[in-house]
Write a protein that holds these residues in place. Structure first.
Motif, PDB file in Angstrom:
ATOM      1  N   ILE A   1       0.591   7.636   6.233  1.00 56.17           N
ATOM      2  CA  ILE A   1       1.524   7.022   6.199  1.00 56.17           C
ATOM      3  C   ILE A   1       0.972   6.309   4.491  1.00 56.17           C
ATOM      4  N   ALA A   2       1.101   5.500   4.461  1.00 58.16           N
ATOM      5  CA  ALA A   2       0.778   3.897   2.879  1.00 58.16           C
ATOM      6  C   ALA A   2       1.789   4.700   1.995  1.00 58.16           C
ATOM      7  N   SER A   3       1.402   5.625   1.876  1.00 60.14           N
ATOM      8  CA  SER A   3       1.988   6.516   0.584  1.00 60.14           C
ATOM      9  C   SER A   3       3.172   7.315   0.963  1.00 60.14           C
ATOM     10  N   GLY A   4       3.648   6.729   1.997  1.00 60.96           N
ATOM     11  CA  GLY A   4       5.153   7.332   2.142  1.00 60.96           C
ATOM     12  C   GLY A   4       5.751   6.618   1.856  1.00 60.96           C
ATOM     13  N   LEU A   5       5.317   4.760   2.552  1.00 56.57           N
ATOM     14  CA  LEU A   5       5.981   3.456   2.309  1.00 56.57           C
ATOM     15  C   LEU A   5       6.309   3.067   0.709  1.00 56.57           C
ATOM     16  N   ALA A   6       7.938   2.712   0.646  1.00 56.03           N
ATOM     17  CA  ALA A   6       7.800   2.406  -0.652  1.00 56.03           C
ATOM     18  C   ALA A   6       6.872   1.613  -2.160  1.00 56.03           C
ATOM     19  N   ARG A   7       6.129   0.497  -0.539  1.00 58.89           N
ATOM     20  CA  ARG A   7       5.586  -0.628  -1.853  1.00 58.89           C
ATOM     21  C   ARG A   7       4.210  -0.246  -1.021  1.00 58.89           C
ATOM     22  N   GLY A   8       3.723   1.215  -0.199  1.00 55.33           N
ATOM     23  CA  GLY A   8       2.433   1.297  -0.307  1.00 55.33           C
ATOM     24  C   GLY A   8       1.295   1.600  -0.298  1.00 55.33           C
ATOM     25  N   GLY A   9       1.469   1.521  -2.016  1.00 52.25           N
ATOM     26  CA  GLY A   9       0.489   1.980  -3.053  1.00 52.25           C
ATOM     27  C   GLY A   9      -0.507   0.777  -3.458  1.00 52.25           C
ATOM     28  N   SER A  10      -0.301  -0.124  -3.127  1.00 51.37           N
ATOM     29  CA  SER A  10      -1.281  -1.311  -1.893  1.00 51.37           C
ATOM     30  C   SER A  10      -2.345  -0.859  -1.602  1.00 51.37           C
ATOM     31  N   ILE A  11      -2.211  -0.297  -0.219  1.00 45.45           N
ATOM     32  CA  ILE A  11      -2.920  -0.025   1.105  1.00 45.45           C
ATOM     33  C   ILE A  11      -3.466   1.536   0.534  1.00 45.45           C
TER      34      ILE A  11
END
Length: 123
Positions: A66-76
């Protein structure tokens, strides 16, 4: 699809399937408990830890994808990588090298590279 999403997705798929497989082996854990005469409360603690670890793997896989699909999810995704590195270190420390350590390390590598690429692209 972007490379970072593919890498995180592959790591998540591996981890998700491993978590399901791990959880399904609870019957083997019960046989081990019975064969070794493990008494309460240790038998319950072992089974609970086994299932919690399975759940952690499944949840971490879902969170990472799910985080990989978010614009700023790289930190997650990078936090997921750190969690997998921690799992691998604890496993190798207490149980020595075995298949689970290698799976944790491979998934951590997929998450680490995928997360770093995602963070780099979001800047």
């Amino acid at each position: 699809m972007k490379t970072e999403r593919w890498l995180t997705g592959i790591g998540s798929l591996i981890l998700f399937l491993t978590g399901i497989g791990h959880g399904l082996r609870i019957a083997d854990v019960q046989k081990l408990i019975d064969a070794n005469g493990m008494q309460a409360p240790l038998d319950a603690i072992l089974k609970a830890c086994w299932l919690v670890f399975s759940g952690e793997m499944i949840a971490l896989a879902v969170i990472a994808v799910i985080a990989s699909g978010l614009a700023r999810g790289g930190s997650i995704v990078l936090i997921c990588a750190a969690t997998m590195i921690g799992n691998a270190v604890l496993l190798v420390h207490f149980m020595g090298p075995f298949f689970g350590v290698y799976v944790s390390a491979v998934v951590a590598l997929f998450f680490l590279v995928g997360g770093l690429l995602q963070v780099k692209q979001s800047k």
